[in-house]
Design an enzyme around this catalytic site. Structure first.
Site, short mmCIF file in Angstrom:
data_model
loop_
_atom_site.label_atom_id
_atom_site.label_comp_id
_atom_site.label_asym_id
_atom_site.label_seq_id
_atom_site.Cartn_x
_atom_site.Cartn_y
_atom_site.Cartn_z
N GLY A 105 65.37 78.76 -3.36
CA GLY A 105 66.64 78.97 -4.05
C GLY A 105 66.56 78.68 -5.53
N GLU A 108 65.17 81.81 -7.04
CA GLU A 108 66.26 82.80 -7.00
C GLU A 108 67.31 82.49 -8.06
OE1 GLU A 108 66.28 84.11 -2.31
OE2 GLU A 108 66.95 82.10 -2.82
#
Length: 254
Positions: A105, A108
């Protein structure tokens, strides 16, 4: 867990501050980020945003403890895609200052930004496969668009970590600097952008992102219309006049 510093020069510095968990993204951090970016999107005085972690870690990934035993329905009902959207749809330029780990994450999150400045100690990766998972917030889609099929497949299928220098070579980051200078460099770039017309900057960002997945001819039409639209703005007239008068332009954002 997420702090915001608003500077007088139109820069907002958003800092994820959860060092005890290597800045892992739990729901509280996600919600705080979403609320902050929604607010900053409508603050006229803010012209660019820097997103960072600390000197040792940007974001080491999602907080595994929050989803280790979750069901598909529970994950669906979290609707974290709405929380990510407040960052991806922010009209202000967002510069990521990445030191240390930007994994899962965290990688991302960096890819949701418009420019990525990486310290030479940065490490990027999508290691979800090692947990029996796959990326779920753009790690398969944004990554393949950023670095191409073969490098993206290598990262996602093996879960390998990529150094800052390798990430630069792949096109995953904009620039690599000494780790001690990462935040300063990101702020410098944010300051440069903040001095331009915010209306123009917003149009550039919107058109570049919207046109990226369109056929070229359609994207060129979109670009041309936005270009023409700017000729009705005060900032365009001010910019042209300042150039002719050999002085610094003073943009107002309208």
């Amino acid at each position: 867990m997420v702090n915001v510093v608003r500077q007088d020069d139109g820069i907002a510095i958003v800092k994820i501050n959860r060092p005890e968990a290597k800045n892992a993204l739990n729901m509280q951090v996600r919600q705080e980020l979403a609320n902050i970016f929604k607010t900053l999107s409508f603050e006229h005085d803010i012209r660019s945003i820097v997103l960072t972690g600390n000197e040792n870690c940007f974001v080491a990934g999602a907080d595994v403890r929050e989803f280790a035993h979750a069901s598909s329905t529970e994950m669906y009902l979290r609707h974290t895609e709405y929380l990510w959207e407040s960052i991806s749809r922010c009209p202000k330029p967002v510069i990521a200052a990445v030191n240390g780990f930007a994994l899962g994450g965290g990688c991302e999150l960096a890819m949701h930004c418009d420019i990525i400045i990486a310290g030479d100690n940065a490490r990027f990766g999508q290691p979800e496969v090692k947990l029996g998972l796959m990326p779920g917030a753009g790690g398969t889609q944004r990554l393949i668009r950023a670095v191409g099929k073969f490098q993206a497949m290598r990262m996602v299928l093996t879960g390998c970590f990529v150094s800052a220098s390798e990430a630069l070579q792949m096109g995953l980051v904009s620039e690599v600097v000494p780790a001690s200078q990462t935040l300063d460099k990101a702020i410098q770039i944010a300051t440069e952008i903040a001095a331009f017309s915010p209306l123009t900057v917003a149009q550039i960002k919107e058109i570049m992102l919207a046109g990226a997945d369109l056929p070229l001819e359609n994207a060129l039409i979109l670009e041309r219309k936005a270009f023409q639209l700017l000729f009705d703005s005060h900032d365009q007239k001010e910019g042209a006049q300042a150039f002719l008068e050999k002085r610094t332009a003073h943009f107002k954002g309208h």
